[in-house]
Write a protein that holds these residues in place. Structure first.
Motif, short mmCIF file in Angstrom:
data_model
loop_
_atom_site.label_atom_id
_atom_site.label_comp_id
_atom_site.label_asym_id
_atom_site.label_seq_id
_atom_site.Cartn_x
_atom_site.Cartn_y
_atom_site.Cartn_z
N GLN A 1 0.81 -1.22 0.00
CA GLN A 1 0.00 0.00 0.00
C GLN A 1 0.85 1.27 0.00
N VAL A 2 1.83 1.36 0.89
CA VAL A 2 2.60 2.59 1.04
C VAL A 2 3.53 2.82 -0.16
N PHE A 3 4.24 1.79 -0.58
CA PHE A 3 5.18 1.98 -1.69
C PHE A 3 4.44 2.19 -3.01
N SER A 4 3.29 1.54 -3.18
CA SER A 4 2.48 1.80 -4.38
C SER A 4 1.96 3.23 -4.37
N ALA A 5 1.53 3.70 -3.20
CA ALA A 5 1.03 5.08 -3.08
C ALA A 5 2.12 6.09 -3.40
N SER A 6 3.34 5.80 -2.96
CA SER A 6 4.47 6.68 -3.25
C SER A 6 4.73 6.76 -4.76
N MET A 7 4.68 5.61 -5.42
CA MET A 7 4.90 5.60 -6.87
C MET A 7 3.80 6.36 -7.60
N ARG A 8 2.56 6.24 -7.12
CA ARG A 8 1.47 7.00 -7.75
C ARG A 8 1.68 8.50 -7.54
N GLY A 9 2.14 8.89 -6.36
CA GLY A 9 2.41 10.30 -6.10
C GLY A 9 3.46 10.87 -7.03
N ALA A 10 4.35 10.00 -7.50
CA ALA A 10 5.37 10.42 -8.45
C ALA A 10 4.87 10.40 -9.89
N GLY A 11 3.65 9.89 -10.08
CA GLY A 11 3.08 9.85 -11.43
C GLY A 11 3.14 8.48 -12.08
N ASN A 12 3.70 7.48 -11.39
CA ASN A 12 3.80 6.13 -11.95
C ASN A 12 2.76 5.23 -11.29
N SER A 13 1.60 5.10 -11.91
CA SER A 13 0.57 4.21 -11.37
C SER A 13 0.44 2.93 -12.18
N ARG A 14 1.17 2.85 -13.30
CA ARG A 14 1.08 1.66 -14.15
C ARG A 14 1.71 0.44 -13.47
N ALA A 15 2.91 0.60 -12.91
CA ALA A 15 3.59 -0.53 -12.27
C ALA A 15 2.79 -1.07 -11.08
N PRO A 16 2.31 -0.21 -10.14
CA PRO A 16 1.48 -0.74 -9.06
C PRO A 16 0.23 -1.46 -9.58
N MET A 17 -0.36 -0.93 -10.66
CA MET A 17 -1.54 -1.59 -11.23
C MET A 17 -1.21 -3.01 -11.69
N ILE A 18 -0.14 -3.15 -12.45
CA ILE A 18 0.23 -4.46 -12.98
C ILE A 18 0.54 -5.44 -11.85
N ILE A 19 1.31 -4.97 -10.87
CA ILE A 19 1.68 -5.83 -9.75
C ILE A 19 0.46 -6.27 -8.97
N MET A 20 -0.44 -5.33 -8.67
CA MET A 20 -1.62 -5.67 -7.87
C MET A 20 -2.60 -6.55 -8.64
N LEU A 21 -2.77 -6.30 -9.93
CA LEU A 21 -3.68 -7.15 -10.70
C LEU A 21 -3.14 -8.57 -10.80
N CYS A 22 -1.84 -8.70 -10.99
CA CYS A 22 -1.25 -10.04 -11.05
C CYS A 22 -1.40 -10.77 -9.71
N SER A 23 -1.27 -10.01 -8.60
CA SER A 23 -1.32 -10.62 -7.27
C SER A 23 -2.75 -10.85 -6.78
N PHE A 24 -3.60 -9.81 -6.92
CA PHE A 24 -4.93 -9.86 -6.34
C PHE A 24 -5.99 -10.47 -7.25
N VAL A 25 -5.72 -10.48 -8.55
CA VAL A 25 -6.70 -11.02 -9.49
C VAL A 25 -6.21 -12.35 -10.07
#
Length: 450
Positions: free
Chosen positions: A374-398
């Motif tokens: 949650q925290v490291f994904s949020a940090s990446m989104r704050g920097a403008g990179n939400s694609r990597a957290p999306m891919i990682i979470m979809l692979c893990s949670f879906v």
């Protein structure tokens, strides 16, 4: 956020968010509790288990609105008032368009999604379906209030104001409690009553946050005549928001299938769903500190990157992570000790309490993994990179979770606990993947938007 103590800024910003998230959870939680006191276990399971269906649309919008928050926070950090103005008006216009769309789509998709979630036949499933459809139809008819409030509060938080959205949420949550009690115990209209109480309260919070934006003396001032889509600005919002939106919507859609597996486990369907409902309500409390500190990290990173201070943005991420972990460990200890008591607060039925307690004891220790993703994904989104957290979470949670559930239910065990452990297994995979990506592949400078 760009000056002074890093920990102090994050805590000061996170406390209203934490309290606000607490009251946000009270909407559905109080609805569930009030219905649980009526003794109608079918209605209790229905109101408590429809969250994933709601989050397919609402989660998509919240992900999209997070893109608006990141863009606004970075331009605010860069002191570009004109761009802040354009981003605010584009975001609000986008909200009004999606509100109309989601009202129609939500009502139309409700029967289909309930069929997926409650695929098993029987009287228990029929009862949950009936009450679930009743609740969701009313909820989606009034979903625009929730959407306007969340976008408006997201705009205020992006410029460092997390206090006023919290005050409005407290007021509307208290109103929801009063209306729940009035409609259910006073007027005796059951599930319809708790749904009506929710949407009325959400409209009140939407009106209040809109008034603040209309009267603001800063760059986030909302001017009705300026409401329009700036397509260049929309492109920046979508760049950050769409990956987060898809991640939230698809994860919620996946959770509908998770609940279909729960509905199909060995044992009494109503009690299993009731136990899962109770567990999920307590689960939301455990997530509160992590969610609040993650949102703080997003705004902190966005503003500091906007002002050009990469080192401060990185340090703020690690401080947010350590604080989230400390809070979560304390909550895990409390939940493990008092699980039966906490479960009985929502539903007194001993069978429901039993299932909920077992779930809490098995799953709760694994919440430490959520702090990482949650925290490291949020940090990446704050920097403008939400694609990597999306891919990682979809692979893990879906993807991973669905494979796990299929194999477990069909070839190993279809009992409640082995099925439910699909959640912490997904958290573990996501935490390891997120940390590896953040450590070896992520670059703050290349991700920022301004």
């Amino acid at each position: 956020m760009t000056q002074g103590s890093i920990a102090g800024n994050i805590i000061k910003f996170a406390i209203p968010l934490l309290a606000g998230n607490l009251f946000q959870q009270l909407y559905n939680m109080v609805d569930t509790w009030v219905i649980g006191q009526t003794g109608e276990n079918g209605a209790y399971a229905a109101v408590g288990s429809v969250g994933p269906i709601i989050n397919i649309l609402v989660g998509f919008f919240l992900g999209l609105s997070s893109g608006a928050g990141v863009v606004i926070s970075q331009y605010f950090g860069a002191k570009d008032d004109e761009k802040v103005h354009d981003a605010v008006h584009t975001s609000m216009m986008m909200t009004l368009i999606f509100a109309a769309l989601f009202t129609v789509v939500g009502i139309l998709m409700t029967p289909f999604m309930l069929d997926i979630m409650l695929h098993s036949e029987g009287e228990a499933s029929d009862t949950v379906y009936y009450y679930g459809k009743e609740y969701l139809t009313i909820y989606f008819a009034g979903v625009s209030g929730l959407m306007v409030y969340n976008m408006g509060s997201g705009i205020l938080r992006a410029v460092g104001d997390s206090a006023r959205p919290f005050y409005f949420l407290v007021l509307s949550a208290l109103m929801n409690i009063v209306l729940d009690l009035l409609f259910v115990f006073g007027l005796d209209i059951g599930v319809k009553g708790v749904a009506l109480a929710t949407i009325i309260s959400q409209f009140v919070s939407a009106v209040l946050v809109t008034i603040v934006l209309l009267r603001s003396k800063t760059a986030v001032k909302l001017t009705p005549t300026d409401l329009k889509i700036d397509f260049k600005m929309l492109g920046k919002i979508v760049k950050v928001g769409i990956p987060a939106a898809l991640q939230m919507a698809l994860t919620a859609f996946s959770n509908v299938f998770v609940q279909s597996y729960i509905a199909g486990v060995n044992g009494d369907k109503t009690f299993c769903l009731g136990g899962w409902t109770t567990y999920s309500k307590i689960d939301q409390f455990i997530f509160l500190p992590v969610q609040s500190l993650s949102l703080s990290a997003t705004t902190f990173v966005g503003q500091n990157l906007g002002s050009g201070n990469v080192k401060r943005a990185k340090k703020g991420t690690y401080i947010s992570y350590f604080m989230a972990t400390a809070c979560t460990v304390v909550l895990i200890a409390v939940i493990m000790i008092f699980a039966p008591f906490l479960a009985s607060l929502f539903n007194k039925d001993e069978n429901v309490v039993h299932y909920a307690t077992v779930l809490l004891h098995y799953i709760t220790p694994f919440y430490v993994f959520c702090c990482v993703n949650q925290v490291f994904s949020a940090s990446m989104r704050g920097a403008g990179n939400s694609r990597a957290p999306m891919i990682i979470m979809l692979c893990s949670f879906v993807a991973f979770r669905q494979v796990y559930l299929y194999v477990m239910s069909n070839y190993i065990s279809n009992d409640m606990i082995p099925i439910a452990l699909g959640y912490p297994a997904g958290w573990f995979i996501c935490a390891v993947s997120t940390l590896l990506y953040y450590r070896f592949f992520f670059d703050f400078e290349k991700s920022k938007l301004v």
